[in-house]
Design a protein around this motif. Structure first.
Motif, PDB file in Angstrom:
ATOM      1  N   ALA A 186       0.817  -1.218   0.000  1.00 40.14           N
ATOM      2  CA  ALA A 186       0.000   0.000   0.000  1.00 40.14           C
ATOM      3  C   ALA A 186       0.848   1.264   0.000  1.00 40.14           C
ATOM      4  O   ALA A 186       0.317   2.371  -0.134  1.00 40.14           O
ATOM      5  CB  ALA A 186      -0.925   0.010   1.210  1.00 40.14           C
ATOM      6  N   GLY A 187       2.169   1.121   0.152  1.00 38.63           N
ATOM      7  CA  GLY A 187       3.048   2.282   0.155  1.00 38.63           C
ATOM      8  C   GLY A 187       3.006   3.091   1.435  1.00 38.63           C
ATOM      9  O   GLY A 187       3.332   4.286   1.437  1.00 38.63           O
ATOM     10  N   VAL A 188       2.634   2.451   2.547  1.00 41.64           N
ATOM     11  CA  VAL A 188       2.580   3.131   3.842  1.00 41.64           C
ATOM     12  C   VAL A 188       3.885   2.866   4.590  1.00 41.64           C
ATOM     13  O   VAL A 188       4.210   1.706   4.876  1.00 41.64           O
ATOM     14  CB  VAL A 188       1.386   2.632   4.684  1.00 41.64           C
ATOM     15  CG1 VAL A 188       1.382   3.304   6.055  1.00 41.64           C
ATOM     16  CG2 VAL A 188       0.075   2.890   3.953  1.00 41.64           C
ATOM     17  N   PRO A 189       4.668   3.901   4.917  1.00 39.73           N
ATOM     18  CA  PRO A 189       5.928   3.684   5.634  1.00 39.73           C
ATOM     19  C   PRO A 189       5.688   3.214   7.065  1.00 39.73           C
ATOM     20  O   PRO A 189       4.836   3.756   7.765  1.00 39.73           O
ATOM     21  CB  PRO A 189       6.590   5.068   5.613  1.00 39.73           C
ATOM     22  CG  PRO A 189       5.466   6.030   5.446  1.00 39.73           C
ATOM     23  CD  PRO A 189       4.420   5.325   4.627  1.00 39.73           C
ATOM     24  N   THR A 190       6.410   2.191   7.465  1.00 42.49           N
ATOM     25  CA  THR A 190       6.318   1.664   8.826  1.00 42.49           C
ATOM     26  C   THR A 190       7.714   1.561   9.419  1.00 42.49           C
ATOM     27  O   THR A 190       8.718   1.675   8.702  1.00 42.49           O
ATOM     28  CB  THR A 190       5.668   0.265   8.835  1.00 42.49           C
ATOM     29  OG1 THR A 190       6.504  -0.641   8.095  1.00 42.49           O
ATOM     30  CG2 THR A 190       4.271   0.304   8.216  1.00 42.49           C
ATOM     31  N   PHE A 191       7.817   1.335  10.705  1.00 38.51           N
ATOM     32  CA  PHE A 191       9.127   1.158  11.331  1.00 38.51           C
ATOM     33  C   PHE A 191       9.872  -0.042  10.736  1.00 38.51           C
ATOM     34  O   PHE A 191      11.076   0.058  10.451  1.00 38.51           O
ATOM     35  CB  PHE A 191       8.975   1.010  12.844  1.00 38.51           C
ATOM     36  CG  PHE A 191       9.254   2.281  13.588  1.00 38.51           C
ATOM     37  CD1 PHE A 191      10.462   2.484  14.224  1.00 38.51           C
ATOM     38  CD2 PHE A 191       8.304   3.288  13.635  1.00 38.51           C
ATOM     39  CE1 PHE A 191      10.733   3.664  14.902  1.00 38.51           C
ATOM     40  CE2 PHE A 191       8.554   4.474  14.305  1.00 38.51           C
ATOM     41  CZ  PHE A 191       9.784   4.671  14.943  1.00 38.51           C
TER      42      PHE A 191
END
Length: 284
Positions: free
Chosen positions: A195-200
């Protein structure tokens, strides 16, 4: 009538009942930490309704804004909104209506209480979801601030103002949230990446993420213990809280030293149980 209830069932997942219920419980705990054993059932009912409406409203608005990325993730693509069962316009109107009713009721009960509820909604929807979620993994800090608002609001409503215990309780929630969210983002790493969501995990790697979880768990447990002492918990209640905190810390260390999907998911589940149990202890 049948179609009405059928439609209602499609909307229920939009409020994320378990998450909303847990946040409402923190607000009730904040209030009762200041007022217990004095009960004002009218105020408690108003607290419950205003928190439920405002938290549900913010959750629905988040779901409305994130409908495009939800459609790209395996665990969320079948949600009523992302799958097209309910319309965008209906969901937006529902989210705005619930939010306005919740904040309006909160403000009518007490101005400061209403402002804190509004701040929580603003941080959650505008700062976290709309502004930062798709840009930086550090958006969870602002999401954590939002998550800490219900317990602070409840404490303020009970006291009529701020005190150090309310701040510590709010910080306890703030530092608990990375334990809850980061374990989730590791489990669904591929979904968030698609989804292109940045996470740690995608930004700093799994080891750093586990270290952050361990550190935040220690701070959260310490904050809850200090708050419990501050509100005058007896040793019996504090002992239970210590045992619960030890379980949280043990799992947090285990996911750092002996990482596995089972340990990670166990920590995710236990984190919610830990917070709910802590709130029950504070209310008791």
């Amino acid at each position: 009538m049948k179609s009405f209830f059928s439609k209602l069932l499609h909307y229920l997942p939009l409020i994320k009942g378990l998450q909303t219920g847990l946040l409402v419980a923190t607000g009730l705990a904040g209030y009762l930490s200041a007022r217990c054993p004095i009960f004002n059932m009218g105020t408690i009912a108003g607290l419950f309704v205003s928190l439920f409406l405002s938290i549900s409203g913010s959750t629905v608005l988040n779901m409305w804004y994130d409908r495009d990325i939800d459609a790209k993730m395996g665990r969320t693509k079948k949600r009523p909104l992302s799958s097209g069962i309910v319309s965008d316009g209906e969901v937006l109107r529902l989210g705005l209506t619930l939010s306005l009713l919740g904040v309006g009721l909160a403000a009518a009960m007490d101005t400061l209480y209403g402002l804190i509820i509004f701040a929580g909604l603003f941080f959650d929807v505008v700062v976290y979801t709309i502004w930062l979620k798709r840009k930086t993994c550090w958006s969870i800090v602002w999401g954590g601030i939002s998550g800490g608002m219900p317990i602070l609001a409840g404490r303020v409503l009970g006291l009529g103002g701020f005190d150090w215990i309310g701040i510590i309780l709010s910080l306890g929630i703030l530092f608990w949230i990375p334990t809850h969210i980061l374990t989730f983002s590791m489990k669904y790493y591929d979904d968030y990446k698609a989804a292109g969501v940045p996470t740690f995990p995608s930004t700093y790697g799994f080891y750093v993420t586990r270290a952050v979880i361990a550190i935040s768990s220690v701070i959260a447990a310490f904050a809850m213990g200090i708050a419990g002492w501050g509100i005058g918990m007896t040793f019996g209640y504090l002992r239970i809280l210590i045992v619960l905190s030890a379980g949280l810390l043990t799992l947090a260390v285990a996911t750092l030293l002996r990482p596995s999907e089972q340990v990670n998911f166990g920590l995710f589940k236990y984190a919610s149980l830990y917070m709910l149990s802590s709130m029950i202890l504070i209310m008791a």
